[in-house]
Write an enzyme that holds these catalytic residues in place. Structure first.
Site, PDB file in Angstrom:
ATOM      1  N   ASP A   1      11.445  19.462 -62.637  1.00  0.00           N
ATOM      2  CA  ASP A   1      10.514  20.384 -62.005  1.00  0.00           C
ATOM      3  C   ASP A   1      11.135  21.782 -61.908  1.00  0.00           C
ATOM      4  O   ASP A   1      12.311  21.923 -61.577  1.00  0.00           O
ATOM      5  CB  ASP A   1      10.196  19.849 -60.599  1.00  0.00           C
ATOM      6  CG  ASP A   1       9.080  20.607 -59.928  1.00  0.00           C
ATOM      7  OD1 ASP A   1       7.951  20.546 -60.426  1.00  0.00           O
ATOM      8  OD2 ASP A   1       9.328  21.269 -58.893  1.00  0.00           O
TER       9      ASP A   1
ATOM     10  N   GLU B   1      10.263  21.526 -67.227  1.00  0.00           N
ATOM     11  CA  GLU B   1       9.032  22.256 -66.937  1.00  0.00           C
ATOM     12  C   GLU B   1       9.414  23.725 -66.831  1.00  0.00           C
ATOM     13  O   GLU B   1      10.091  24.133 -65.896  1.00  0.00           O
ATOM     14  CB  GLU B   1       8.409  21.792 -65.612  1.00  0.00           C
ATOM     15  CG  GLU B   1       7.089  22.494 -65.336  1.00  0.00           C
ATOM     16  CD  GLU B   1       6.828  22.853 -63.888  1.00  0.00           C
ATOM     17  OE1 GLU B   1       5.673  23.119 -63.557  1.00  0.00           O
ATOM     18  OE2 GLU B   1       7.781  22.903 -63.076  1.00  0.00           O
TER      19      GLU B   1
HETATM   20  C1  GLC Z   1       5.930  22.343 -60.345  1.00  0.00           C
HETATM   21  C2  GLC Z   1       5.001  21.190 -60.094  1.00  0.00           C
HETATM   22  C3  GLC Z   1       4.025  21.584 -59.041  1.00  0.00           C
HETATM   23  C4  GLC Z   1       4.780  21.905 -57.770  1.00  0.00           C
HETATM   24  C5  GLC Z   1       5.839  22.969 -58.017  1.00  0.00           C
HETATM   25  C6  GLC Z   1       6.802  23.044 -56.886  1.00  0.00           C
HETATM   26  O1  GLC Z   1       5.296  23.443 -60.885  1.00  0.00           O
HETATM   27  O2  GLC Z   1       4.401  20.798 -61.292  1.00  0.00           O
HETATM   28  O3  GLC Z   1       3.070  20.602 -58.795  1.00  0.00           O
HETATM   29  O4  GLC Z   1       3.891  22.354 -56.791  1.00  0.00           O
HETATM   30  O5  GLC Z   1       6.603  22.679 -59.165  1.00  0.00           O
HETATM   31  O6  GLC Z   1       7.598  21.899 -56.839  1.00  0.00           O
END
Ligand code: GLC
Length: 533
Positions: free
Chosen positions: A208, A259
């Site tokens: 994440d 991500e």
């Molecule tokens: C990422 C996740 C999202 C979350 C954010 C903070 O973007 O996909 O759902 O709110 O991180 O952890």
């Protein structure tokens, strides 16, 4: 079935990975919230769908301020979802069915209920406990101004003040304090967390906010929109190199997927060098508007950037943070992730969106590399934009004082069977209401309808497995005229998607393998076809 044993090295280079947003997948205990028991009972559905792996969004103990992305303990399971024993059983059962398991790890921040943050609050300014986070005195004569001008990605300032006058940094909600990755405790603890779950059999991690862990230690003010002080900092690469060493020390191919929403694809590709991450989501593809030239451009750029580092692309159309693509494609013009770009609540043509989503599915399944399927996209679900405000749970809604409705509309519990809510989701209610129209979208209804989205995904995933041309590899573009996206892949495969207003003739072929809609003679507008050539 023992597909896992048979799979070649590098399974992740072409894997189709299904994203399970646990709260909304299936409810095993009737409390209205999805859980591990619910998932376990639906594993055969996923095996039949034909995916290679599941990615579970966070299952850790959490006050659920941000749907579990606010983690209180990285080595346990939230009682809402089940137990550690159930998680281990789920991993083993998935493996026995030939499905690998990737879990989310959230290294940028934790919950304000995490023991280390509680310790930090109890400790004095300047203490080692506070140094695990970003605590700073405020600005202004009485320190009542935040230490810098950074904004939370969920709206409002990125700093919150504690009673003794210091402020702490949170790039997301105030209940998600950012870790200080310059601190050795954080590095050592996360390495241990990786081992903890690898030891329990997980095949990898989805990381994440992978671009955000390292901050410019001077914490300088930033211009609006400029994320350089807290995104894509050079120090990140060293962290992922150490993580890669851990992943590689385990048997089997254990993978790390980042991500990252970076504006420059070649910057993102630097994280995919051989000794760093295995893959990263392609969000440029996700936000690409419905236009053949734009699609060709983003595909070309992606393949080039990934080729440079010999990494596979990872295509994605939807996830738990964005407007579902049936809705996006049912709207004219560009739609993006930022609220202003989402066109929330403006007219949408769901029939058009569905037709395009079907074509986009065939495109995604035909491209070189791996792909992600977000739960419910295989059912053709659309965004639920008219949820009652009092039921909205995304912190984005509260932190923007209702200006941005947030991401709940793509997180509505799945419809499995029957004619009325909860549509087989569980025996109780659903934590967000499902629309009555989902009666015809249930997995049960679609399984027996050869023209359904579910049957299209099943057929596409099966063929993708069978055809040697699909998955990892390359492509050659074909010129079939304006508004037509077409390419070939060896051996003997041709893909065509017609974005133009008029039907186009099919190129020479031996056999029509699969189409996203009716094809008689020519290929109609917004329709895709797979050909054996
Ligand atoms: C990422 C996740 C999202 C979350 C954010 C903070 O973007 O996909 O759902 O709110 O991180 O952890």
């Amino acid at each position: 079935m023992t597909a896992l044993g048979q799979s070649a090295a590098g399974w992740w280079r072409s894997a189709a990975i299904y994203q399970v947003y646990i709260r909304s997948f299936a409810d095993g205990n009737g409390d209205g919230v999805g859980d591990l028991a619910g998932i376990r009972a639906r594993l055969d559905y996923l095996a039949e769908l034909g995916i290679d792996a599941i990615w579970f969004t966070p299952w850790y103990p959490s006050p659920m301020d941000d749907g579990g992305y606010d983690v209180a303990d990285f080595r346990e399971i939230d009682p809402l979802f089940g137990t550690l024993a159930e998680a281990q059983d789920l991993i083993a059962t998935a493996h026995a069915k030939g499905i690998r398991v990737i879990i989310d790890i959230v290294p940028n921040h934790c919950s304000d209920e995490h023991r280390w943050f509680q310790d930090a609050l109890a400790a004095a300014p300047g203490s080692p406990e506070r140094q695990r986070f970003w605590f700073r005195p405020g600005r202004g004569p009485d320190g009542s101004e935040p230490p810098n001008n950074w904004k939370s990605r969920f709206g409002g300032p990125a700093w919150t003040r504690v009673p003794d006058g210091e402020w702490y940094l949170h790039l997301y909600s105030s209940r998600q304090p950012d870790f200080n990755w310059d601190n050795q405790d954080i590095r050592a603890d996360f390495e241990d967390v990786l081992r903890f779950w690898f030891d329990r059999g997980v095949d990898g991690f989805r990381i994440d906010v992978a671009d955000g862990l390292v901050k410019d230690p001077r914490l300088p003010d930033a211009d609006p929109g400029d994320e350089t002080p807290f995104s894509d900092q050079e120090g990140l690469h060293e962290i992922y190199r150490s993580w890669r060493k851990i992943a590689d020390s385990y048997p089997g191919d254990r993978v790390l997927v980042g991500e990252m929403w970076l504006p420059d694809m070649s910057r993102a590709a630097r994280y995919l060098r051989r000794d760093e991450l295995h893959a990263a989501f392609n969000f440029d593809f996700l936000v690409c508007p419905w236009d053949s030239t734009r699609f060709r451009d983003v595909i070309e750029r992606t393949l080039l950037a990934h080729e440079e580092v010999d990494a596979p692309a990872a295509w994605v159309l939807s996830n738990h943070d964005v407007t579902r693509h049936v809705t996006r494609y049912g709207r004219e013009g560009d739609t993006g992730f930022a609220f202003a770009d989402r066109l929330h609540g403006t007219p949408v043509d769901l029939e058009l969106g569905t037709r395009r989503a079907r074509a986009a599915a065939l495109l995604t399944l035909a491209l070189p590399g791996g792909l992600y399927v977000y739960q419910g996209e295989e059912l053709g679900l659309w965004e639920i934009e008219d949820l009652p405000d009092e039921l909205r749970q995304d912190p984005v809604w509260t932190r923007t004082n209702g200006a941005d409705p947030g991401r709940d509309g793509c997180r509505v519990p799945l419809p499995w069977s029957g004619d009325t809510p909860p549509f087989g989701f569980g025996t109780g209610g659903t934590w967000l209401p499902q629309p009555a129209e989902w009666r015809s979208s249930t997995a049960e209804a679609q399984a027996v309808d050869p023209a359904s989205m579910l049957r299209l995904y099943r057929a596409g995933l099966r063929l993708r497995e069978e055809l040697p041309a699909l998955g990892d590899g390359g492509l050659e573009w074909l010129s079939l005229g304006d508004g037509v996206l077409a390419f070939t892949r060896e051996p003997g495969f041709t893909f065509v998607l017609n974005f133009s207003d008029t039907a186009v003739p099919l190129p020479p072929h031996h056999e029509v393998l699969l189409t996203s809609g009716p094809v008689d003679g020519g290929l109609p507008t917004d329709t895709a076809v797979w050909l054996r050539t």
